[in-house]
Design an enzyme around this catalytic site. Sequence first.
Site, PDB file in Angstrom:
ATOM      1  N   MET A 111       0.811  -1.213   0.000  1.00  0.00           N
ATOM      2  CA  MET A 111       0.000   0.000   0.000  1.00  0.00           C
ATOM      3  C   MET A 111       0.852   1.274   0.000  1.00  0.00           C
ATOM      4  O   MET A 111       0.506   2.263   0.652  1.00  0.00           O
ATOM      5  CB  MET A 111      -0.954  -0.010   1.219  1.00  0.00           C
ATOM      6  CG  MET A 111      -1.884  -1.204   1.250  1.00  0.00           C
ATOM      7  SD  MET A 111      -2.801  -1.441  -0.297  1.00  0.00           S
ATOM      8  CE  MET A 111      -3.996  -0.127  -0.140  1.00  0.00           C
ATOM      9  N   ASN A 128       2.328  -5.737 -10.271  1.00  0.00           N
ATOM     10  CA  ASN A 128       1.338  -5.350  -9.259  1.00  0.00           C
ATOM     11  C   ASN A 128       0.017  -6.051  -9.563  1.00  0.00           C
ATOM     12  O   ASN A 128      -0.275  -6.385 -10.704  1.00  0.00           O
ATOM     13  CB  ASN A 128       1.132  -3.828  -9.310  1.00  0.00           C
ATOM     14  CG  ASN A 128       0.176  -3.342  -8.232  1.00  0.00           C
ATOM     15  OD1 ASN A 128       0.227  -3.790  -7.079  1.00  0.00           O
ATOM     16  ND2 ASN A 128      -0.715  -2.431  -8.591  1.00  0.00           N
ATOM     17  N   HIS A 130      -4.165  -5.440  -8.919  1.00  0.00           N
ATOM     18  CA  HIS A 130      -5.096  -4.361  -8.562  1.00  0.00           C
ATOM     19  C   HIS A 130      -6.531  -4.869  -8.686  1.00  0.00           C
ATOM     20  O   HIS A 130      -6.865  -5.543  -9.673  1.00  0.00           O
ATOM     21  CB  HIS A 130      -4.857  -3.164  -9.501  1.00  0.00           C
ATOM     22  CG  HIS A 130      -5.742  -2.009  -9.178  1.00  0.00           C
ATOM     23  ND1 HIS A 130      -5.503  -1.162  -8.101  1.00  0.00           N
ATOM     24  CD2 HIS A 130      -6.885  -1.562  -9.767  1.00  0.00           C
ATOM     25  CE1 HIS A 130      -6.448  -0.251  -8.066  1.00  0.00           C
ATOM     26  NE2 HIS A 130      -7.305  -0.467  -9.044  1.00  0.00           N
TER      27      HIS A 130
HETATM   28  C1  GRF Z   1      -5.704  -7.198  -3.314  1.00  0.00           C
HETATM   29  O1  GRF Z   1      -7.064  -7.020  -3.501  1.00  0.00           O
HETATM   30  C2  GRF Z   1      -4.904  -6.509  -4.380  1.00  0.00           C
HETATM   31  O2  GRF Z   1      -5.588  -6.392  -5.576  1.00  0.00           O
HETATM   32  C3  GRF Z   1      -4.678  -5.138  -3.794  1.00  0.00           C
HETATM   33  O3  GRF Z   1      -4.508  -5.357  -2.422  1.00  0.00           O
HETATM   34  C4  GRF Z   1      -5.228  -6.524  -2.043  1.00  0.00           C
HETATM   35  C5  GRF Z   1      -4.291  -7.389  -1.261  1.00  0.00           C
HETATM   36  O4  GRF Z   1      -4.946  -8.497  -0.694  1.00  0.00           O
HETATM   37  N1  GRF Z   1      -3.539  -4.501  -4.404  1.00  0.00           N
HETATM   38  P1  GRF Z   1      -4.116  -9.618   0.060  1.00  0.00           P
HETATM   39  O5  GRF Z   1      -3.309  -8.907   1.129  1.00  0.00           O
HETATM   40  O6  GRF Z   1      -3.232 -10.280  -0.937  1.00  0.00           O
HETATM   41  O7  GRF Z   1      -5.129 -10.542   0.637  1.00  0.00           O
END
Ligand code: GRF
Length: 221
Positions: A111, A128, A130
């Site tokens: 993030m 990445n 998304h």
């Molecule tokens: C996912 O939905 C991804 O698309 C976004 O952050 C979320 C991460 O989920 N970038 P996780 O931590 O892998 O469960």
Amino acid sequence: MPINENFLLCPDMDSLPRIDPPLRIGVMASGNGSNFEALVESTLSSSLNAKVELLVVNNECCFAIDRAKRLGIKYLLHDHRDYVSRHELDKALIQSFKEFEIECIVMAGWMRVVTPTLINSFNNRIINIHPSILPSFPGLNAIDKALAFGVKVTGCTVHIVSAEVDSGPILAQAVVPIFEHDNKQSLRRRIQEQEHKILPIGVAVAAERWRLEDLSRDNMC
Ligand code: GRF
């Protein structure tokens, strides 16, 4: 590009060439880590000829750490609050990934915005995931935005990272319909099911390109 019955907009893993030599992956995560775990599982089941060598987190409470411990993957904490700028954080990340001879970084729910310093240092080999069909709904809160806009389908995208957020070349996508009764939790759950399928495929698609680039570079030398 084929569309299969699961609405995955990407090749089948089986149709992609086996990555040779295996790809050395570093993962960055800030939260739950379910994509990190899905990626590790795909390497353990040999569907992706790669090894996740290192997980980097920026938050000591993130659940991805618990997953790394259970899966036996080394992890490091680089808390962004310990660095005076994004640039300084990225320099520290570069050092850690280089120590582990990482070829490719996967941002699996990282993030933070990354700088060109990190991107260039890895020769654009950063991926990445998304939770939308890019270029729709880039940036934070993509699932909320899709629900608020009232679109009938959304989904997820695996792409190469470029300096502009959520905008690099697309490797794989999956479509997820939005139903009348959906809320953020139900939609996120279905999007994540698809994310776990397309993340390893997106990595394999990119790796095929990179191995060809490496081959033609070696042939020129
Ligand atoms: C996912 O939905 C991804 O698309 C976004 O952050 C979320 C991460 O989920 N970038 P996780 O931590 O892998 O469960």
